[in-house]
Design a protein around this motif. Structure first.
Motif, PDB file in Angstrom:
ATOM      1  N   MET A   1      -6.284  -4.113   3.063  1.00  0.00           N
ATOM      2  CA  MET A   1      -5.508  -4.685   4.160  1.00  0.00           C
ATOM      3  C   MET A   1      -6.227  -5.891   4.760  1.00  0.00           C
ATOM      4  O   MET A   1      -5.610  -6.924   5.034  1.00  0.00           O
ATOM      5  N   ILE A   2      -7.540  -5.780   4.937  1.00  0.00           N
ATOM      6  CA  ILE A   2      -8.316  -6.890   5.487  1.00  0.00           C
ATOM      7  C   ILE A   2      -8.237  -8.104   4.568  1.00  0.00           C
ATOM      8  O   ILE A   2      -8.062  -9.238   5.030  1.00  0.00           O
TER       9      ILE A   2
ATOM     10  N   GLN B   1       0.834  -1.198   0.000  1.00  0.00           N
ATOM     11  CA  GLN B   1       0.000   0.000   0.000  1.00  0.00           C
ATOM     12  C   GLN B   1       0.868   1.248   0.000  1.00  0.00           C
ATOM     13  O   GLN B   1       1.738   1.404   0.848  1.00  0.00           O
TER      14      GLN B   1
ATOM     15  N   CYS C   1      -8.536   0.134   3.766  1.00  0.00           N
ATOM     16  CA  CYS C   1      -8.842  -0.803   4.858  1.00  0.00           C
ATOM     17  C   CYS C   1      -9.236  -2.164   4.299  1.00  0.00           C
ATOM     18  O   CYS C   1      -8.768  -3.204   4.780  1.00  0.00           O
ATOM     19  N   GLU C   2     -10.082  -2.158   3.274  1.00  0.00           N
ATOM     20  CA  GLU C   2     -10.533  -3.417   2.682  1.00  0.00           C
ATOM     21  C   GLU C   2      -9.361  -4.178   2.055  1.00  0.00           C
ATOM     22  O   GLU C   2      -9.280  -5.401   2.177  1.00  0.00           O
TER      23      GLU C   2
ATOM     24  N   LYS D   1     -10.234   5.765   2.034  1.00  0.00           N
ATOM     25  CA  LYS D   1      -9.939   5.140   3.332  1.00  0.00           C
ATOM     26  C   LYS D   1     -10.554   3.738   3.396  1.00  0.00           C
ATOM     27  O   LYS D   1      -9.890   2.777   3.819  1.00  0.00           O
ATOM     28  N   HIS D   2     -11.804   3.626   2.951  1.00  0.00           N
ATOM     29  CA  HIS D   2     -12.488   2.335   2.946  1.00  0.00           C
ATOM     30  C   HIS D   2     -11.744   1.322   2.061  1.00  0.00           C
ATOM     31  O   HIS D   2     -11.563   0.165   2.444  1.00  0.00           O
TER      32      HIS D   2
ATOM     33  N   GLN E   1     -10.564 -12.464   8.508  1.00  0.00           N
ATOM     34  CA  GLN E   1     -11.197 -11.378   7.762  1.00  0.00           C
ATOM     35  C   GLN E   1     -12.523 -10.912   8.367  1.00  0.00           C
ATOM     36  O   GLN E   1     -12.771  -9.716   8.468  1.00  0.00           O
TER      37      GLN E   1
ATOM     38  N   LEU F   1     -11.770  -8.867  11.445  1.00  0.00           N
ATOM     39  CA  LEU F   1     -11.229  -7.551  11.093  1.00  0.00           C
ATOM     40  C   LEU F   1     -12.319  -6.631  10.541  1.00  0.00           C
ATOM     41  O   LEU F   1     -12.336  -5.430  10.846  1.00  0.00           O
ATOM     42  N   ARG F   2     -13.231  -7.180   9.759  1.00  0.00           N
ATOM     43  CA  ARG F   2     -14.334  -6.361   9.248  1.00  0.00           C
ATOM     44  C   ARG F   2     -15.236  -5.890  10.397  1.00  0.00           C
ATOM     45  O   ARG F   2     -15.710  -4.759  10.408  1.00  0.00           O
TER      46      ARG F   2
ATOM     47  N   ASP G   1     -15.550   2.473  12.629  1.00  0.00           N
ATOM     48  CA  ASP G   1     -16.332   3.424  11.832  1.00  0.00           C
ATOM     49  C   ASP G   1     -17.490   3.997  12.638  1.00  0.00           C
ATOM     50  O   ASP G   1     -17.788   5.196  12.553  1.00  0.00           O
TER      51      ASP G   1
ATOM     52  N   GLN H   1     -13.383  -3.131  12.098  1.00  0.00           N
ATOM     53  CA  GLN H   1     -13.427  -1.910  11.295  1.00  0.00           C
ATOM     54  C   GLN H   1     -14.801  -1.266  11.372  1.00  0.00           C
ATOM     55  O   GLN H   1     -14.927  -0.039  11.449  1.00  0.00           O
TER      56      GLN H   1
END
Length: 115
Positions: free
Chosen positions: A38-39, A8, A35-36, A31-32, A47, A50-51, A58, A54
């Motif tokens: 990285m997840i 990234q 993050c996605e 940003k979303h 996963q 992590l979601r 949020d 996140q």
């Protein structure tokens, strides 16, 4: 076996600040997506967790009044997580679900009832 981290590349900080000021929707989309990405680089079993994390972040951020408030609230969240992690590593916590004292566990009656 580890999972490779995504490569990234973030734009310069000043560009991100300008994007956030000029087009908040585009900034939030960026940003979303980051993050996605990285997840998705995490293991399959991780996963969903992590979601969920996140999503919690949020939600917490959506309640903040300004960037300074956001930083303070997120630092508090992070501190709580670090303390929980430290307790787990030092064996000071249980991973079993605790029941409130006023809840009586259900025990099936093993004797047949005679009417």
């Amino acid at each position: 076996m580890g999972h490779p981290q995504p490569d990234q590349k973030l734009p310069p900080f000043d560009e991100l600040v300008q994007l956030a000021k000029s087009d908040p929707k585009a900034f939030n989309q960026f940003k979303h997506e980051m993050c996605e990405q990285m997840i998705c680089s995490a293991s399959e079993p991780m996963q969903d967790r992590l979601r969920a994390q996140q999503s919690h972040i949020d939600l917490v951020v959506s309640r903040c009044k300004n960037p300074h408030h956001t930083n303070v609230v997120l630092m508090k969240e992070l501190s709580c997580q670090v303390c929980k992690f430290q307790d787990a590593l030092q064996g000071r916590c249980s991973f079993e679900e605790t029941q409130p004292e006023n809840v009586v566990p259900f025990r099936p009656n093993t004797e047949p009832k005679m009417y």
